[in-house]
Design a protein around this motif. Structure first.
Motif, PDB file in Angstrom:
ATOM      1  N   LEU A   8       1.035  -1.655   0.112  1.00  0.00           N
ATOM      2  CA  LEU A   8      -0.038   0.424   0.068  1.00  0.00           C
ATOM      3  C   LEU A   8       0.766   1.348   0.079  1.00  0.00           C
ATOM      4  N   GLU A   9       1.631   1.205   0.541  1.00  0.00           N
ATOM      5  CA  GLU A   9       2.747   2.382   0.816  1.00  0.00           C
ATOM      6  C   GLU A   9       3.652   2.182  -0.454  1.00  0.00           C
ATOM      7  N   ILE A  10       3.904   1.564  -0.891  1.00  0.00           N
ATOM      8  CA  ILE A  10       4.385   1.345  -1.877  1.00  0.00           C
ATOM      9  C   ILE A  10       3.698   1.962  -3.357  1.00  0.00           C
ATOM     10  N   GLY A  11       2.329   1.552  -3.801  1.00  0.00           N
ATOM     11  CA  GLY A  11       1.157   2.227  -4.591  1.00  0.00           C
ATOM     12  C   GLY A  11       1.772   3.503  -4.077  1.00  0.00           C
ATOM     13  N   GLN A  12       1.353   4.574  -3.096  1.00  0.00           N
ATOM     14  CA  GLN A  12       0.913   5.327  -2.672  1.00  0.00           C
ATOM     15  C   GLN A  12       2.873   6.629  -3.541  1.00  0.00           C
ATOM     16  N   ARG A  13       3.827   6.260  -2.438  1.00  0.00           N
ATOM     17  CA  ARG A  13       4.600   6.867  -2.372  1.00  0.00           C
ATOM     18  C   ARG A  13       5.119   6.982  -3.828  1.00  0.00           C
ATOM     19  N   LEU A  14       5.150   5.966  -4.510  1.00  0.00           N
ATOM     20  CA  LEU A  14       5.073   6.085  -6.155  1.00  0.00           C
ATOM     21  C   LEU A  14       3.795   6.851  -6.795  1.00  0.00           C
ATOM     22  N   GLU A  15       2.860   6.730  -6.784  1.00  0.00           N
ATOM     23  CA  GLU A  15       1.884   7.933  -7.147  1.00  0.00           C
ATOM     24  C   GLU A  15       2.153   9.230  -6.957  1.00  0.00           C
TER      25      GLU A  15
END
Length: 302
Positions: free
Chosen positions: A150-157
């Motif tokens: 979830l964090e990876i998705g948010q940080r990439l976006e």
């Protein structure tokens, strides 16, 4: 979890742009009115984000913002992203706390195209909605692999949104656009306390792109992605980092070696492409890859 985080962050980025367009100049040094020179750049951000069509960007402010908030056909419309987020979240309800799911399942506020001030209130409510979710993610979720995705998705976006926003708003280097960039990156207060002057190009670039202690800075997002990828199990037994981690570390190293003067629009465009490639590498490594026959049976999320 990865796509839940991405849809949530993407919707927040679009709402922040709408709020900046609608806000009164008295609210923040970085905001502009209907005649402001930065308005076309804000509208261009909505077009690039897929929230509105290019033709819509020429409409009056109220209609631009109403379209962005209520768009259900385009992939980047706020209403579309909120619906996609809830669809993905339905399969994750058992992983979310009750308070978290109650916030996620709240309906969009009503949008009154005839009343810009009402739309501004709705945009502010949505910003508070995303902040509440961020607080629950930070304080209430166990640091498992699911949370890391979830964090990876948010940080990439968020990293892609920062690149896109900085690329648009640093082209001219005028005070109004730089103030808007600080506002969109939640960095107005720290900039004022640090520099005690109006927005200037290189100090703004340094704060929102290269400051490792700013949680809204580009380098901070990439560093978090590296940390989360490093914590995930590896399929190799030779201690060689896997491709996504190598790509993320390479991007982080590049950012750490750059100066504010190096962060030109062209450099930001190249980094945005690197972030897209990193996202593809993560998907290829960690997510189930469907063959053509299986893919045709599935309804794509985008």
């Amino acid at each position: 979890m990865f796509w839940f985080g991405r849809y949530n962050e993407r919707a927040e980025a679009m709402v922040r742009v709408v709020r900046a367009i609608l806000a009164n100049p008295a609210d923040s040094d970085g905001n502009v009115d209907a005649e402001g020179a930065a308005l076309p750049r804000l509208a261009a951000l909505l077009v690039e984000g897929g929230a509105i069509e290019a033709a819509t960007a020429k409409l009056p402010i109220a209609k631009i913002c109403a379209r962005a908030l209520t768009e259900t056909r385009l992939a980047g419309g706020v209403a579309t992203l909120m619906r996609r987020r809830q669809q993905v979240g339905m399969a994750l309800r058992e992983r979310f706390a009750r308070d978290f799911w109650r916030i996620v399942s709240r309906p969009m506020p009503s949008i009154n195209v005839e009343r810009p001030q009402s739309m501004l209130s709705s945009a502010r409510w949505l910003t508070e909605h995303f902040s509440a979710l961020a607080g629950l993610i930070s304080e209430n979720m166990v640091r498992s692999a699911a949370w890391r995705f979830l964090e990876i998705g948010q940080r990439l976006e968020r990293a892609q949104a920062i690149c896109r926003t900085a690329r648009q708003l640093t082209k001219a280097g005028d005070v109004t656009s730089l103030g808007l960039l600080l506002d969109l990156c939640d960095s107005q207060i720290i900039y004022r306390s640090r520099y005690l002057t109006g927005p200037s190009l290189n100090p703004v670039r340094d704060l929102v792109l290269l400051d490792p202690d700013n949680p809204r800075a580009l380098v901070f997002q990439v560093a978090q992605v590296v940390a989360h990828l490093s914590a995930l199990p590896s399929s190799r037994d030779d201690n060689i980092p896997e491709p996504p981690l190598r790509a993320a570390r390479a991007l982080l190293g590049e950012l750490q070696a750059l100066l504010a003067t190096d962060m030109t629009p062209e450099r930001l465009a190249a980094m945005e492409a690197q972030l897209l490639a990193l996202s593809d590498a993560i998907s290829l490594r960690y997510f189930l890859q469907l063959d053509n026959e299986d893919a045709e049976r599935r309804t794509p999320l985008l």
